[in-house]
Design a protein around this motif. Sequence first.
Motif, PDB file in Angstrom:
ATOM      1  N   VAL A 194       0.768  -1.223  -0.038  1.00 44.56           N
ATOM      2  CA  VAL A 194       0.029   0.073  -0.169  1.00 44.56           C
ATOM      3  C   VAL A 194       0.761   1.381   0.061  1.00 44.56           C
ATOM      4  O   VAL A 194       1.693   1.089   0.942  1.00 44.56           O
ATOM      5  N   LEU A 195       0.622   1.942  -0.969  1.00 40.94           N
ATOM      6  CA  LEU A 195       1.106   3.323  -0.974  1.00 40.94           C
ATOM      7  C   LEU A 195       1.192   4.239   0.403  1.00 40.94           C
ATOM      8  O   LEU A 195      -0.059   4.685   0.560  1.00 40.94           O
ATOM      9  N   THR A 196       2.406   4.345   1.106  1.00 31.77           N
ATOM     10  CA  THR A 196       1.936   5.123   2.328  1.00 31.77           C
ATOM     11  C   THR A 196       2.782   6.456   2.193  1.00 31.77           C
ATOM     12  O   THR A 196       2.828   7.325   3.372  1.00 31.77           O
ATOM     13  N   GLY A 197       3.648   6.536   1.152  1.00 30.64           N
ATOM     14  CA  GLY A 197       4.410   7.736   1.626  1.00 30.64           C
ATOM     15  C   GLY A 197       4.979   8.385   0.042  1.00 30.64           C
ATOM     16  O   GLY A 197       4.986   7.595  -0.930  1.00 30.64           O
ATOM     17  N   ARG A 198       4.825   9.782  -0.309  1.00 24.94           N
ATOM     18  CA  ARG A 198       5.277  10.371  -1.555  1.00 24.94           C
ATOM     19  C   ARG A 198       6.184  11.504  -1.127  1.00 24.94           C
ATOM     20  O   ARG A 198       5.556  12.266  -0.263  1.00 24.94           O
ATOM     21  N   GLN A 199       7.336  11.931  -1.786  1.00 21.53           N
ATOM     22  CA  GLN A 199       8.018  12.863  -1.635  1.00 21.53           C
ATOM     23  C   GLN A 199       8.514  13.451  -3.047  1.00 21.53           C
ATOM     24  O   GLN A 199       9.198  12.542  -3.741  1.00 21.53           O
ATOM     25  N   SER A 200       8.384  14.718  -3.190  1.00 22.62           N
ATOM     26  CA  SER A 200       8.771  15.481  -4.345  1.00 22.62           C
ATOM     27  C   SER A 200      10.473  15.654  -4.212  1.00 22.62           C
ATOM     28  O   SER A 200      10.500  16.097  -2.956  1.00 22.62           O
ATOM     29  N   MET A 201      10.997  15.287  -5.227  1.00 23.37           N
ATOM     30  CA  MET A 201      12.388  15.430  -5.439  1.00 23.37           C
ATOM     31  C   MET A 201      12.907  16.429  -6.327  1.00 23.37           C
ATOM     32  O   MET A 201      12.476  16.702  -7.204  1.00 23.37           O
ATOM     33  N   PRO A 202      14.189  16.803  -6.232  1.00 25.17           N
ATOM     34  CA  PRO A 202      14.840  17.723  -7.398  1.00 25.17           C
ATOM     35  C   PRO A 202      14.675  16.936  -8.700  1.00 25.17           C
ATOM     36  O   PRO A 202      14.638  15.734  -8.992  1.00 25.17           O
ATOM     37  N   SER A 203      14.848  17.635  -9.790  1.00 22.92           N
ATOM     38  CA  SER A 203      14.966  17.524 -11.133  1.00 22.92           C
ATOM     39  C   SER A 203      13.468  16.639 -11.492  1.00 22.92           C
ATOM     40  O   SER A 203      13.726  15.652 -12.305  1.00 22.92           O
ATOM     41  N   ASN A 204      12.510  17.059 -10.991  1.00 19.66           N
ATOM     42  CA  ASN A 204      11.063  16.482 -11.205  1.00 19.66           C
ATOM     43  C   ASN A 204      10.915  14.947 -10.935  1.00 19.66           C
ATOM     44  O   ASN A 204      10.296  14.245 -11.712  1.00 19.66           O
ATOM     45  N   ASN A 205      11.848  14.411  -9.997  1.00 20.88           N
ATOM     46  CA  ASN A 205      11.642  13.241  -9.685  1.00 20.88           C
ATOM     47  C   ASN A 205      10.692  12.896  -8.220  1.00 20.88           C
ATOM     48  O   ASN A 205      10.553  13.957  -7.639  1.00 20.88           O
ATOM     49  N   ILE A 206      10.352  11.715  -7.930  1.00 12.52           N
ATOM     50  CA  ILE A 206       9.663  11.481  -6.882  1.00 12.52           C
ATOM     51  C   ILE A 206       9.976  10.431  -6.133  1.00 12.52           C
ATOM     52  O   ILE A 206      10.608   9.539  -6.844  1.00 12.52           O
ATOM     53  N   MET A 207       9.968  10.244  -4.937  1.00 12.48           N
ATOM     54  CA  MET A 207      10.262   9.008  -3.881  1.00 12.48           C
ATOM     55  C   MET A 207       8.728   8.549  -3.663  1.00 12.48           C
ATOM     56  O   MET A 207       7.916   9.180  -3.085  1.00 12.48           O
ATOM     57  N   LEU A 208       8.667   7.367  -3.663  1.00 12.11           N
ATOM     58  CA  LEU A 208       7.455   6.544  -3.259  1.00 12.11           C
ATOM     59  C   LEU A 208       7.660   5.565  -2.084  1.00 12.11           C
ATOM     60  O   LEU A 208       8.694   4.747  -2.469  1.00 12.11           O
ATOM     61  N   CYS A 209       6.672   5.418  -1.255  1.00  9.57           N
ATOM     62  CA  CYS A 209       6.988   4.328  -0.114  1.00  9.57           C
ATOM     63  C   CYS A 209       5.805   3.363  -0.117  1.00  9.57           C
ATOM     64  O   CYS A 209       4.620   4.051   0.007  1.00  9.57           O
ATOM     65  N   PHE A 210       5.906   2.285  -0.202  1.00  6.75           N
ATOM     66  CA  PHE A 210       4.917   1.092  -0.274  1.00  6.75           C
ATOM     67  C   PHE A 210       5.070   0.371   0.978  1.00  6.75           C
ATOM     68  O   PHE A 210       6.305  -0.135   1.137  1.00  6.75           O
ATOM     69  N   GLU A 211       4.215   0.043   1.733  1.00  9.15           N
ATOM     70  CA  GLU A 211       4.167  -0.754   3.074  1.00  9.15           C
ATOM     71  C   GLU A 211       3.536  -1.956   2.863  1.00  9.15           C
ATOM     72  O   GLU A 211       2.282  -2.123   2.284  1.00  9.15           O
ATOM     73  N   ALA A 212       4.172  -3.116   3.224  1.00  3.22           N
ATOM     74  CA  ALA A 212       3.502  -4.573   3.154  1.00  3.22           C
ATOM     75  C   ALA A 212       2.613  -4.586   4.255  1.00  3.22           C
ATOM     76  O   ALA A 212       2.920  -4.365   5.545  1.00  3.22           O
ATOM     77  N   LYS A 213       1.365  -4.941   3.851  1.00  3.79           N
ATOM     78  CA  LYS A 213       0.330  -5.231   4.822  1.00  3.79           C
ATOM     79  C   LYS A 213       0.010  -6.895   5.143  1.00  3.79           C
ATOM     80  O   LYS A 213       0.412  -7.455   4.161  1.00  3.79           O
ATOM     81  N   ASP A 214      -0.602  -7.046   6.057  1.00  2.23           N
ATOM     82  CA  ASP A 214      -1.035  -8.479   6.450  1.00  2.23           C
ATOM     83  C   ASP A 214      -1.675  -9.271   5.367  1.00  2.23           C
ATOM     84  O   ASP A 214      -2.612  -8.392   4.893  1.00  2.23           O
ATOM     85  N   ALA A 215      -1.488 -10.298   4.884  1.00  2.00           N
ATOM     86  CA  ALA A 215      -2.410 -11.000   4.108  1.00  2.00           C
ATOM     87  C   ALA A 215      -3.803 -11.078   4.341  1.00  2.00           C
ATOM     88  O   ALA A 215      -3.925 -11.255   5.495  1.00  2.00           O
TER      89      ALA A 215
END
Length: 215
Positions: A194-215
């Motif tokens: 599940v997408l839990t984090g988004r951070q804008s970065m220099p030069s029009n890049n992005i960092m995304l964080c996905f967390e594993a959830k219980d099945a």
Amino acid sequence: MAEPSFPPYNVGDLGKDVRRQAPAAARNVAPIGDVLAQWLPTSGLVLEVASGTGEHALAFARRFPGLDWQPSDPDGEALASIAAWQLDGPPNLLPPIHLNVCEPEWPVKWADVILCINMVHISPREASLGLLDGAARSLEAGGSLILYGPWLESDVPTTPSNEAFDLSLKSRNPRWGLRLVDDFAGEAKLRGLVLTGRQSMPSNNIMLCFEAKDA
């Protein structure tokens, strides 16, 4: 036009020395590290997928000494470069391993975090799906898949530089190109990530964080 933070390259583009250098790595290592400082745990194993030259692995292993850092790549010349950089690294920087995200079994069975920098847009779609499949197998609940690179977002206008970069990628390989965050997040959710984090970065890049959830 702004230069993309990590232009696509062939290993041969980087010179003949075993220890390869990508100029963009020196530019983006600090901004990426600052976000990782917020998102990484204090201890555990980080599996870095598609480590490329190995410069990021060395820098991050030094910056986060409480984490074991496992670099990987599918390319033999990249692995040689990573191994050469590893010689200067701290004890928590592990020898690189061959890892192809599309293979049904990875050599690393589990990790606390999987980090992938600048791979999704410079690879076919099945590589992205392979990355998600491997992350779903390797991460326990609470583990994270972290990505960095240029993305498209349905609710954010695409910059001219990213439009040009996307065309450049597709001219080199029609199976490459910037991916839509919503599409990637949808595929991730199907695999319990599940997408839990988004951070804008220099030069029009992005960092995304996905967390594993219980099945």
